[in-house]
Motif scaffolding. Structure first.
Motif, PDB file in Angstrom:
ATOM      1  N   UNK A  12       1.126  -1.118   0.161  1.00 13.15           N
ATOM      2  CA  UNK A  12      -0.226   0.266  -0.359  1.00 13.15           C
ATOM      3  C   UNK A  12       1.134   1.311   0.226  1.00 13.15           C
ATOM      4  N   UNK A  13       1.816   0.909   0.815  1.00 11.65           N
ATOM      5  CA  UNK A  13       2.518   2.211   1.192  1.00 11.65           C
ATOM      6  C   UNK A  13       3.220   2.794  -0.407  1.00 11.65           C
ATOM      7  N   UNK A  14       4.404   1.401  -0.293  1.00 16.86           N
ATOM      8  CA  UNK A  14       4.647   1.697  -2.268  1.00 16.86           C
ATOM      9  C   UNK A  14       3.792   1.637  -3.629  1.00 16.86           C
ATOM     10  N   UNK A  15       2.963   2.368  -3.380  1.00 10.88           N
ATOM     11  CA  UNK A  15       1.540   1.282  -4.188  1.00 10.88           C
ATOM     12  C   UNK A  15       1.539   0.754  -5.295  1.00 10.88           C
ATOM     13  N   UNK A  16       2.556  -0.227  -5.043  1.00 13.60           N
ATOM     14  CA  UNK A  16       2.826  -1.648  -6.114  1.00 13.60           C
ATOM     15  C   UNK A  16       1.049  -2.281  -5.934  1.00 13.60           C
ATOM     16  N   UNK A  17       0.305  -2.072  -4.882  1.00 18.85           N
ATOM     17  CA  UNK A  17      -0.942  -2.927  -4.723  1.00 18.85           C
ATOM     18  C   UNK A  17      -1.791  -2.506  -6.417  1.00 18.85           C
ATOM     19  N   UNK A  18      -1.384  -1.097  -6.522  1.00 19.28           N
ATOM     20  CA  UNK A  18      -2.611  -1.093  -7.405  1.00 19.28           C
ATOM     21  C   UNK A  18      -1.973  -1.884  -8.513  1.00 19.28           C
ATOM     22  N   UNK A  19      -0.746  -1.826  -8.939  1.00 16.90           N
ATOM     23  CA  UNK A  19       0.570  -2.832  -9.296  1.00 16.90           C
ATOM     24  C   UNK A  19      -0.815  -4.664  -9.641  1.00 16.90           C
ATOM     25  N   UNK A  20      -0.446  -4.747  -8.749  1.00 15.91           N
ATOM     26  CA  UNK A  20      -1.206  -6.051  -8.094  1.00 15.91           C
ATOM     27  C   UNK A  20      -2.477  -6.407  -8.340  1.00 15.91           C
ATOM     28  N   UNK A  21      -3.177  -5.520  -8.464  1.00 19.59           N
ATOM     29  CA  UNK A  21      -5.064  -5.199  -8.665  1.00 19.59           C
ATOM     30  C   UNK A  21      -4.996  -5.673 -10.029  1.00 19.59           C
ATOM     31  N   UNK A  22      -4.242  -4.238 -10.619  1.00 17.01           N
ATOM     32  CA  UNK A  22      -4.403  -4.389 -12.207  1.00 17.01           C
ATOM     33  C   UNK A  22      -4.016  -5.648 -13.475  1.00 17.01           C
ATOM     34  N   UNK A  23      -2.724  -5.860 -12.646  1.00 17.28           N
ATOM     35  CA  UNK A  23      -1.659  -7.517 -13.388  1.00 17.28           C
ATOM     36  C   UNK A  23      -3.168  -8.336 -12.954  1.00 17.28           C
ATOM     37  N   UNK A  24      -4.497  -8.712 -11.935  1.00 13.41           N
ATOM     38  CA  UNK A  24      -5.059  -9.706 -11.725  1.00 13.41           C
ATOM     39  C   UNK A  24      -6.156  -9.098 -12.809  1.00 13.41           C
ATOM     40  N   UNK A  25      -6.878  -8.156 -12.559  1.00 11.22           N
ATOM     41  CA  UNK A  25      -7.797  -7.432 -13.593  1.00 11.22           C
ATOM     42  C   UNK A  25      -7.394  -8.034 -15.323  1.00 11.22           C
ATOM     43  N   UNK A  26      -5.943  -8.144 -15.085  1.00  6.19           N
ATOM     44  CA  UNK A  26      -5.258  -8.622 -16.436  1.00  6.19           C
ATOM     45  C   UNK A  26      -5.349  -9.899 -16.650  1.00  6.19           C
ATOM     46  N   UNK A  27      -5.054 -10.943 -15.740  1.00  3.18           N
ATOM     47  CA  UNK A  27      -5.418 -12.402 -15.601  1.00  3.18           C
ATOM     48  C   UNK A  27      -6.551 -12.378 -16.284  1.00  3.18           C
ATOM     49  N   UNK A  28      -7.663 -12.119 -15.804  1.00  7.98           N
ATOM     50  CA  UNK A  28      -8.969 -11.886 -16.198  1.00  7.98           C
ATOM     51  C   UNK A  28      -9.147 -12.084 -17.552  1.00  7.98           C
ATOM     52  N   UNK A  29      -8.951 -10.832 -17.965  1.00  7.11           N
ATOM     53  CA  UNK A  29      -9.632 -10.622 -19.287  1.00  7.11           C
ATOM     54  C   UNK A  29      -8.726 -11.222 -19.747  1.00  7.11           C
ATOM     55  N   UNK A  30      -7.479 -11.780 -19.720  1.00  6.99           N
ATOM     56  CA  UNK A  30      -7.062 -12.610 -20.703  1.00  6.99           C
ATOM     57  C   UNK A  30      -7.621 -14.108 -20.784  1.00  6.99           C
ATOM     58  N   UNK A  31      -8.256 -14.443 -19.917  1.00  2.45           N
ATOM     59  CA  UNK A  31      -8.464 -15.673 -19.419  1.00  2.45           C
ATOM     60  C   UNK A  31     -10.262 -14.992 -20.268  1.00  2.45           C
ATOM     61  N   UNK A  32     -10.772 -14.089 -20.744  1.00  2.29           N
ATOM     62  CA  UNK A  32     -12.095 -13.804 -21.303  1.00  2.29           C
ATOM     63  C   UNK A  32     -11.518 -14.337 -22.679  1.00  2.29           C
ATOM     64  N   UNK A  33     -11.021 -13.731 -23.000  1.00  2.00           N
ATOM     65  CA  UNK A  33     -10.273 -13.287 -24.249  1.00  2.00           C
ATOM     66  C   UNK A  33      -9.914 -14.824 -24.514  1.00  2.00           C
ATOM     67  N   UNK A  34      -9.627 -15.971 -23.939  1.00  3.84           N
ATOM     68  CA  UNK A  34      -9.225 -16.860 -24.633  1.00  3.84           C
ATOM     69  C   UNK A  34      -9.719 -18.471 -24.388  1.00  3.84           C
ATOM     70  N   UNK A  35     -10.643 -17.456 -23.117  1.00  2.00           N
ATOM     71  CA  UNK A  35     -11.848 -18.089 -23.117  1.00  2.00           C
ATOM     72  C   UNK A  35     -12.664 -18.643 -24.562  1.00  2.00           C
ATOM     73  N   UNK A  36     -13.092 -16.557 -25.359  1.00  9.63           N
ATOM     74  CA  UNK A  36     -13.707 -16.862 -26.354  1.00  9.63           C
ATOM     75  C   UNK A  36     -13.116 -16.696 -27.960  1.00  9.63           C
ATOM     76  N   UNK A  37     -11.779 -16.872 -27.141  1.00 14.36           N
ATOM     77  CA  UNK A  37     -11.506 -16.922 -28.723  1.00 14.36           C
ATOM     78  C   UNK A  37     -11.046 -18.608 -29.491  1.00 14.36           C
ATOM     79  N   UNK A  38     -10.169 -19.776 -28.406  1.00 15.69           N
ATOM     80  CA  UNK A  38      -9.412 -20.607 -28.521  1.00 15.69           C
ATOM     81  C   UNK A  38     -10.928 -21.918 -28.129  1.00 15.69           C
TER      82      UNK A  38
END
Length: 143
Positions: A12-38
């Motif tokens: 939280x102090x280093x704002x790396x929590x925002x990086x991790x949250x963005x990363x988790x959102x990216x993983x979910x979006x990647x999973x959605x895209x893969x489910x749609x195209x594969x």
């Protein structure tokens, strides 16, 4: 539990929590895209499992993508994972190094303060300082 609390406060102090949250959102979006195209991945859970295999570089082989879009998403996910893991690791190590430096400065400041008040110190305090100084120099000579 305390270690998790410390880790959370570092993130939280280093704002790396925002990086991790963005990363988790990216993983979910990647999973959605893969489910749609594969065509071989029908369930979202399977797409998440595939993303885990890509992120961990385990490559279990139980789910394999065949479409170009899914392969591109897999490459992006791998590259993003490497960056995020390196960044978060660096943030945590740097934070701990700064804590150690602060503790050393505080200890040195307290020792200097006691040195300035030598005539006022009791015999026990002088013996304690002497023992601490001996231990410090013995530890230094071992390194």
């Amino acid at each position: 539990m305390k270690r998790l609390h410390v880790l959370k406060s570092i993130l939280v102090r280093t704002h790396a929590d925002k990086i991790l949250l963005t990363y988790l959102v990216f993983v979910v979006i990647a999973a959605l895209i893969i489910q749609l195209v594969e065509p071989g991945i029908d369930r979202f859970v399977d797409a998440l499992w595939y993303c885990y295999a890509v992120i961990s570089t385990a490559g279990f082989g139980d789910i394999v993508v065949t479409t170009f879009a899914a392969k591109v998403v897999s490459v992006l996910l791998t590259a993003y994972s490497i960056v995020v893991i390196a960044l978060v690791t660096g943030v945590i190590v740097n934070y701990y190094n700064q804590l150690i430096q602060i503790r050393q400065k505080d200890t040195l400041a307290a020792f200097t303060d006691r040195l300035q008040r030598l005539p006022e110190l009791s015999k026990e305090e002088l013996e304690e300082m002497s023992a601490n100084a001996k231990e410090f120099f013995q530890n230094r000579s071992r390194k």
